[in-house]
Design a protein around this motif. Structure first.
Motif, PDB file in Angstrom:
ATOM      1  N   PRO B  18       0.685  -1.197  -0.070  1.00 34.86           N
ATOM      2  CA  PRO B  18       0.252   0.107  -0.177  1.00 34.86           C
ATOM      3  C   PRO B  18       0.856   0.749  -0.216  1.00 34.86           C
ATOM      4  CG  PRO B  18      -1.457  -2.015   1.494  1.00 34.86           C
ATOM      5  CD  PRO B  18       0.872  -1.707   1.087  1.00 34.86           C
ATOM      6  N   ARG B  62      -5.489   9.744  -0.578  1.00 36.12           N
ATOM      7  CA  ARG B  62      -6.999  10.550  -0.402  1.00 36.12           C
ATOM      8  C   ARG B  62      -6.616  10.743   1.012  1.00 36.12           C
ATOM      9  NH1 ARG B  62     -10.787   7.068  -2.571  1.00 36.12           N
ATOM     10  NH2 ARG B  62     -11.949   7.106  -1.114  1.00 36.12           N
ATOM     11  N   SER B  63      -7.808  12.718   1.431  1.00 37.24           N
ATOM     12  CA  SER B  63      -7.800  12.409   2.348  1.00 37.24           C
ATOM     13  C   SER B  63      -9.139  13.312   2.325  1.00 37.24           C
ATOM     14  CB  SER B  63      -6.817  14.488   2.497  1.00 37.24           C
ATOM     15  OG  SER B  63      -7.237  14.290   3.373  1.00 37.24           O
ATOM     16  N   LEU B  93     -14.641  10.015   3.134  1.00 39.22           N
ATOM     17  CA  LEU B  93     -13.745  10.322   4.208  1.00 39.22           C
ATOM     18  C   LEU B  93     -13.839  11.141   5.476  1.00 39.22           C
ATOM     19  CD1 LEU B  93     -10.703  10.303   1.480  1.00 39.22           C
ATOM     20  CD2 LEU B  93     -11.259   8.675   3.165  1.00 39.22           C
ATOM     21  N   ASP B  94     -14.640  12.002   6.152  1.00 39.77           N
ATOM     22  CA  ASP B  94     -15.172  12.295   6.858  1.00 39.77           C
ATOM     23  C   ASP B  94     -16.387  12.316   7.022  1.00 39.77           C
ATOM     24  OD1 ASP B  94     -13.600  15.039   8.167  1.00 39.77           O
ATOM     25  OD2 ASP B  94     -14.910  14.150   9.092  1.00 39.77           O
ATOM     26  N   LEU B 132     -16.102   4.650   7.181  1.00 37.07           N
ATOM     27  CA  LEU B 132     -16.155   3.469   6.556  1.00 37.07           C
ATOM     28  C   LEU B 132     -14.664   2.457   7.971  1.00 37.07           C
ATOM     29  CD1 LEU B 132     -16.154   0.581   5.402  1.00 37.07           C
ATOM     30  CD2 LEU B 132     -14.959   0.943   3.834  1.00 37.07           C
ATOM     31  N   ARG B 133     -14.174   3.815   7.793  1.00 36.18           N
ATOM     32  CA  ARG B 133     -12.520   3.525   8.998  1.00 36.18           C
ATOM     33  C   ARG B 133     -12.684   3.623  10.002  1.00 36.18           C
ATOM     34  NH1 ARG B 133     -10.237   4.962   3.720  1.00 36.18           N
ATOM     35  NH2 ARG B 133      -8.352   3.641   3.002  1.00 36.18           N
ATOM     36  N   MET B 136     -14.988   0.027  11.022  1.00 38.02           N
ATOM     37  CA  MET B 136     -14.123  -0.805  10.913  1.00 38.02           C
ATOM     38  C   MET B 136     -12.860  -0.719  12.659  1.00 38.02           C
ATOM     39  SD  MET B 136     -14.956  -2.606   8.710  1.00 38.02           S
ATOM     40  CE  MET B 136     -13.576  -3.569   7.450  1.00 38.02           C
ATOM     41  N   GLY B 137     -12.645   0.275  12.470  1.00 41.25           N
ATOM     42  CA  GLY B 137     -11.897   0.308  13.103  1.00 41.25           C
ATOM     43  C   GLY B 137     -11.772   0.431  14.427  1.00 41.25           C
ATOM     44  N   PHE B 139     -14.466  -1.366  15.376  1.00 44.53           N
ATOM     45  CA  PHE B 139     -15.709  -2.388  15.712  1.00 44.53           C
ATOM     46  C   PHE B 139     -14.571  -3.605  16.480  1.00 44.53           C
ATOM     47  CE2 PHE B 139     -16.452  -7.019  14.536  1.00 44.53           C
ATOM     48  CZ  PHE B 139     -15.295  -7.510  13.606  1.00 44.53           C
ATOM     49  N   LEU B 140     -13.352  -3.394  15.172  1.00 42.44           N
ATOM     50  CA  LEU B 140     -11.521  -4.106  16.367  1.00 42.44           C
ATOM     51  C   LEU B 140     -11.293  -3.675  17.072  1.00 42.44           C
ATOM     52  CD1 LEU B 140      -9.602  -5.427  14.811  1.00 42.44           C
ATOM     53  CD2 LEU B 140      -8.444  -3.473  14.227  1.00 42.44           C
ATOM     54  N   LEU B 187     -19.248  -1.618   5.166  1.00 44.00           N
ATOM     55  CA  LEU B 187     -18.319  -2.211   4.123  1.00 44.00           C
ATOM     56  C   LEU B 187     -19.001  -2.367   2.365  1.00 44.00           C
ATOM     57  CD1 LEU B 187     -14.936  -3.451   3.849  1.00 44.00           C
ATOM     58  CD2 LEU B 187     -16.214  -5.323   4.694  1.00 44.00           C
ATOM     59  N   TYR B 190     -19.669   0.290   0.141  1.00 43.24           N
ATOM     60  CA  TYR B 190     -17.699   0.620  -0.362  1.00 43.24           C
ATOM     61  C   TYR B 190     -17.644  -0.128  -1.029  1.00 43.24           C
ATOM     62  CZ  TYR B 190     -13.287   2.161  -0.311  1.00 43.24           C
ATOM     63  OH  TYR B 190     -12.090   2.022  -0.471  1.00 43.24           O
ATOM     64  N   GLN B 191     -17.301  -2.117  -0.978  1.00 40.59           N
ATOM     65  CA  GLN B 191     -16.571  -2.628  -1.651  1.00 40.59           C
ATOM     66  C   GLN B 191     -18.052  -2.840  -2.295  1.00 40.59           C
ATOM     67  OE1 GLN B 191     -14.836  -5.590   0.409  1.00 40.59           O
ATOM     68  NE2 GLN B 191     -12.971  -3.838   0.192  1.00 40.59           N
TER      69      GLN B 191
END
Lengths: 660, 257
Positions: B18, B62-63, B93-94, B132-133, B136-137, B139-140, B187, B190-191
């Motif tokens: 990446p 990406r920002s 993203l925001d 999304l991030r 996911m964060g 949840f993790l 997710l 997104y996907q």
């Protein structure tokens, strides 16, 4: 009696001979070939029909072989125009017999005066070659009884009147189908009109004893397989006659069939004859003599046997039409010529003259109109222009109309355009290279450019009004200095975010990274491990003795390792103490006896109870006593003694571990 | 033997790769370029600002700030579709940035964000609070915490501490399960679903892939659509408008968010 007998014998013989000859003759007459001319006397330019009649038994006859005609006679080559077939079935002596009568008809066009003996034709039937009779044609200069106008000489075919040669001769030039082709020498790809007219000389019909009512059936237009064809005028239900003078005769002429044909190859191409069955009343033999030809009666659909009178059947024919198709010239052919042939005009026009940029769609209609096969016209070339974008491939539509004796075709192409920048733009001209058969030259048709007034898209400009909300942009005043205070804002779009970017690592925490899924799967694994550890500890705490017994060996080995370390350090008291703990602890855990109160006798008894060998028991006793002695003896044993004691202890533990 | 080294190698590649996408322009250079673009925007040189922002975006960065500013520059240049596209990327993203929401609302045609079914409004509101991030964060984090706390519960001896720790672990597990639902939906968005923005001034929506089919409607620039199928005709894409109407739009007139 003898005289009568003597007189009857020759009679019987003669009768037998006659019968025999009749049988032989009739057998030979079953297959026959005869020739005749219709008419046998003709004038120069008149079409003569040479008819070969074949009578055959059994299979259908093949085409006969025609004689070779001397070109000097000026009769031309016989041209096949058709054949008719009649079949009859008979039962002869109990067996079925099929007899066919076939007429093969050929036309001749005499161009010279004279008397000509046309040799015999031949045909192969049933394994034998039959020969027809020769016929004589007399050609004179003056058109006497036939009375065919000069303009029609060579262009008409006598009608067929089955079984009435006299009437057939009389009706030549009176009833016929006249083909009219736009041009007999078209270019390849040039679309031309072919029209068939039914022509009647009403006065001549009446003089021939025929009435005025005419009906038809069984119309057979030509196949025209050598052309691309597009029917313009199909055979109608009712004919619309008009009077027309041809030469010195007045005819009633009605169009029967019109087709637009396009030759597909060069050379001599032929349109086959057109034929139609006609039924006409015979005067004095019934029917309504007062019904006129111009009455609005249906031409088709009437029974030839209706009306109460007798009718004459006539087959009106047209001659085949020969065309000499010319190739397109190679000289002057443009590089972008795509095969379009015709006399066309090209115009273009837009449905709007004023549009907004990036908004309105302009439809540019390109029109090709003229004489030719419009359906085959390709798309004109549209030149790219700055500020104008072609949205998609153009749609086309075709139509046609008949003007007089000509076919006018039109093809429209609709181009969808969009202006992408403001200003006064010009839609560029479209062009198409064609071959004009009228001038026999190539032409590039080009439309005039179309002006377009394109306004700016104000909807987008509205977005740009006003200052940003987060920052007051100083405006310059008339004096060149900044005005006091911030400029008013219209709350349009919010200002940009300055500073540094917060970067998102690609793939991180988006389901694409491996680490994420490792953590997701690994965390429950940790929980599982902790759960297993907890269960083990609980088990240990609930049955300590059992777990100590199970771990006796490993505990003893741990003590032995510690003893080995102490051995190396040289501390003999500590060594033997550790060795003693290893052994006593081992036996205590193994035999579930508290190590602190464990005696040598208990060890020996436990070992014996386990089935240990005497040597093992003795060795165990020896090592333990040696440890006790060494720990409490004032004499310090040597290193070799310590090592031997260590080895003995390890051996004992090993042997006891091996016991069940 | 090979397998013993394969997994660590893959792991290393997954971490390194990446970062490799951004070797064309280093991070510092990207930040400096972004600042230069801001300066151009400040002096109202929107064309230069747009080109500079686009350069950073083309390098793979990406920002939310980058996409927001690029959207602003596109709007200043009158490129409505491009501005909506970049605002959508910034919002992804925001999602809580009020500036992004305001500008997107200003530039996008009405109907781009239809109101969800009334009973699902709280769910969608909560879903939109985090990106999304972030989901996911979250949840993790909750998942790992729940697992570690659960492990501690198993290792502790029965007592008050174990009881409270078990309650905390169960709470964390429930929270993780709930967060997993939101993360899964995010997710999928997104996907599993691709949204695109119409870039043409007016795009025709037809009943089939071709101009021979009837036109259903025409949508303006900036309209958000959902791609339904992939593959098939190379020139036309089957899409669903936000109001539920399905049709075909020229592929060249769409840009994926």
């Amino acid at each position: 009696m003898c005289a009568f007998a003597a007189n009857s014998f020759p009679l019987r013989t003669l009768l037998a001979l006659v019968l025999f000859a009749a049988v032989v003759t009739s057998a030979r007459a079953q297959n026959s070939l005869t020739a005749r001319l219709e008419p046998a006397e003709a004038t120069i330019g008149e079409t003569v029909v040479y008819v070969l009649s074949v009578q055959s038994v059994g299979d259908e006859p093949q085409a006969p072989s025609l004689p070779r005609l001397d070109p000097a006679w000026g009769l031309g080559e016989p041209r096949f125009v058709g054949r008719s077939l009649q079949t009859s079935i008979q039962i002869v002596n109990g067996r079925q017999q099929v007899t066919r009568s076939t007429d093969f008809r050929y036309t001749l066009s005499p161009t010279r005066e004279g008397t000509f003996l046309i040799p015999a034709s031949s045909i192969d039937i049933g394994g034998a070659t039959l020969r027809a009779n020769p016929v004589t044609l007399k050609v004179t200069k003056v058109a006497a009884a036939l009375n065919v106008p000069q303009e029609l000489l060579g262009r008409v075919v006598p009608p067929q009147v089955p079984g009435n040669a006299e009437m057939q001769r009389a009706l030549t030039g009176v009833i016929f189908v006249l083909p009219v082709v736009e041009t007999p020498t078209p270019f390849a790809g040039q679309q031309i009109l072919l029209t068939y007219h039914l022509c009647l000389d009403q006065a001549a019909l009446q003089r021939s004893g025929l009435g005025s009512s005419l009906y038809a059936d069984r119309v057979a237009p030509p196949d025209l397989n050598q052309f691309l064809k597009e029917e313009v005028f199909k055979v109608p239900q009712s004919l619309s006659f008009r009077e027309q003078t041809i030469g010195n005769r007045r005819y009633l002429v009605a169009p029967l069939y019109q087709v637009a044909i396009t030759p597909t190859k060069t050379g001599t191409l032929t349109a086959e004859p057109f034929s139609v069955n006609l039924y006409i009343n015979q005067r004095g033999r019934g029917g309504d003599p007062f019904r006129g030809m111009l009455d609005d009666d249906p031409f088709f659909g009437m029974s030839p046997f209706g009306g109460g009178g007798s009718r004459l059947r006539i087959v009106a024919l047209s001659p085949p039409v020969e065309m000499d198709v010319r190739p397109l010239p190679a000289e002057g052919r443009p590089a972008d010529f795509s095969g379009a042939v015709g006399d066309f005009k090209l115009t273009a026009g837009a449905d709007k003259s004023a549009v907004t940029a990036d908004d309105d769609i302009v439809k540019l209609t390109v029109r090709l109109e003229g004489h030719g096969d419009a359906a085959a016209l390709p798309k004109p070339d549209f030149a790219r222009a700055g500020g104008i974008r072609l949205l998609e491939e153009p749609k086309s539509s075709t139509n046609r109309r008949v003007e007089g004796d000509q076919l006018v075709s039109t093809k429209n192409f609709d181009f969808l355009l969009r202006a992408t920048q403001p200003g006064k733009l010009s839609i560029p001209p479209v062009s198409l290279a064609v071959f004009n058969p009228r001038t026999a030259k190539y032409e590039t048709l080009r439309s005039a450019p179309v002006a377009l007034d394109v306004a700016a898209n104000t909807r987008k400009q509205e977005v740009l009004i006003a200052a940003d909300t987060a920052r007051n942009t100083p405006a310059t005043g008339a004096s060149g200095t900044d005005p006091a205070g911030p400029a008013p804002v219209n709350e349009d779009i919010r200002y940009i975010h300055e500073g540094v970017m917060r970067l998102a690592t690609p793939g991180m925490l988006t389901g694409d990274d491996l680490l994420f899924w490792l953590l997701v799967a690994g965390a429950p694994a940790v929980t599982l491990g902790a759960w297993l550890a907890g269960r083990r500890r609980m088990a240990i705490e609930s049955d300590t003795a059992r777990y100590r017994q199970a771990g006796a060996g490993s505990t003893a080995r741990r003590h032995l390792r510690r003893a080995a370390r102490v051995l190396n350090s040289g501390d003999r008291t500590a060594f033997f103490g550790e060795l003693d703990r290893a052994l006593r602890g081992y036996f205590g855990d193994k035999f579930r006896i508290e190590p602190s109160g464990l005696t040598i006798e208990q060890i020996e008894a436990s070992l014996a109870g386990r089935g240990a060998a005497e040597e093992t028991i003795a060795a165990a006793r020896g090592v333990i006593e040696e440890c006790d002695a060494a720990r409490y003896s004032p004499v310090q044993p040597g290193e070799d003694v310590m090592r031997r004691a260590y080895d003995d202890a390890a051996a004992v533990i090993g042997r006891v571990e091996a016991l069940r | 033997m090979i397998l013993k080294w394969l997994l660590p190698a893959c792991f290393a590649v997954a971490l390194v790769f990446p970062a490799a996408a951004q070797t064309v322009m280093g991070t510092d250079e990207a930040q400096n370029t972004f600042i230069r673009a801001n300066e151009a925007y400040r002096r109202q040189d929107y064309k230069t600002a747009h080109a500079t922002y686009a350069k950073v975006a083309a390098a793979g960065y990406r920002s939310p700030e980058l996409f927001f500013n690029l959207g602003n520059a596109s709007a200043r240049l009158g490129r409505v579709g491009e501005s909506v596209l970049n605002y959508e990327r910034a919002r992804e993203l925001d999602p809580r940035d009020p500036d992004i929401a305001a500008n997107l609302k200003r530039m996008a045609p009405p109907g781009n964000d239809p109101q969800p079914f009334v009973l699902t409004v709280p769910f969608h509101w909560l879903l939109g609070v985090l990106s999304l991030r972030e989901w996911m964060g979250l949840f993790l984090g909750l998942h790992v915490a729940a697992c570690l706390l659960g492990g501690c519960v198993f290792l502790l001896r029965p007592g008050i501490a174990r009881t409270w720790l078990r309650r905390i672990a169960l709470t964390a597990a429930c929270a993780a399960a709930l967060t997993a639902v939101f993360a899964a939906v995010r997710l999928y968005q997104y996907q599993g679903v691709q949204y695109s923005v119409v870039m043409a001034a007016k795009a025709e929506v037809r009943s089939g892939p071709g101009t021979g089919f009837s036109m259903l409607t025409a949508v303006p620039e900036g309209t958000k659509v959902r791609r339904l199928e992939f593959g098939g005709d190379a020139n036309w894409a089957r899409v669903m408008l936000m109001d539920g109407q399905a049709g075909f739009v020229r592929l060249g007139e769409l840009a994926p968010i």
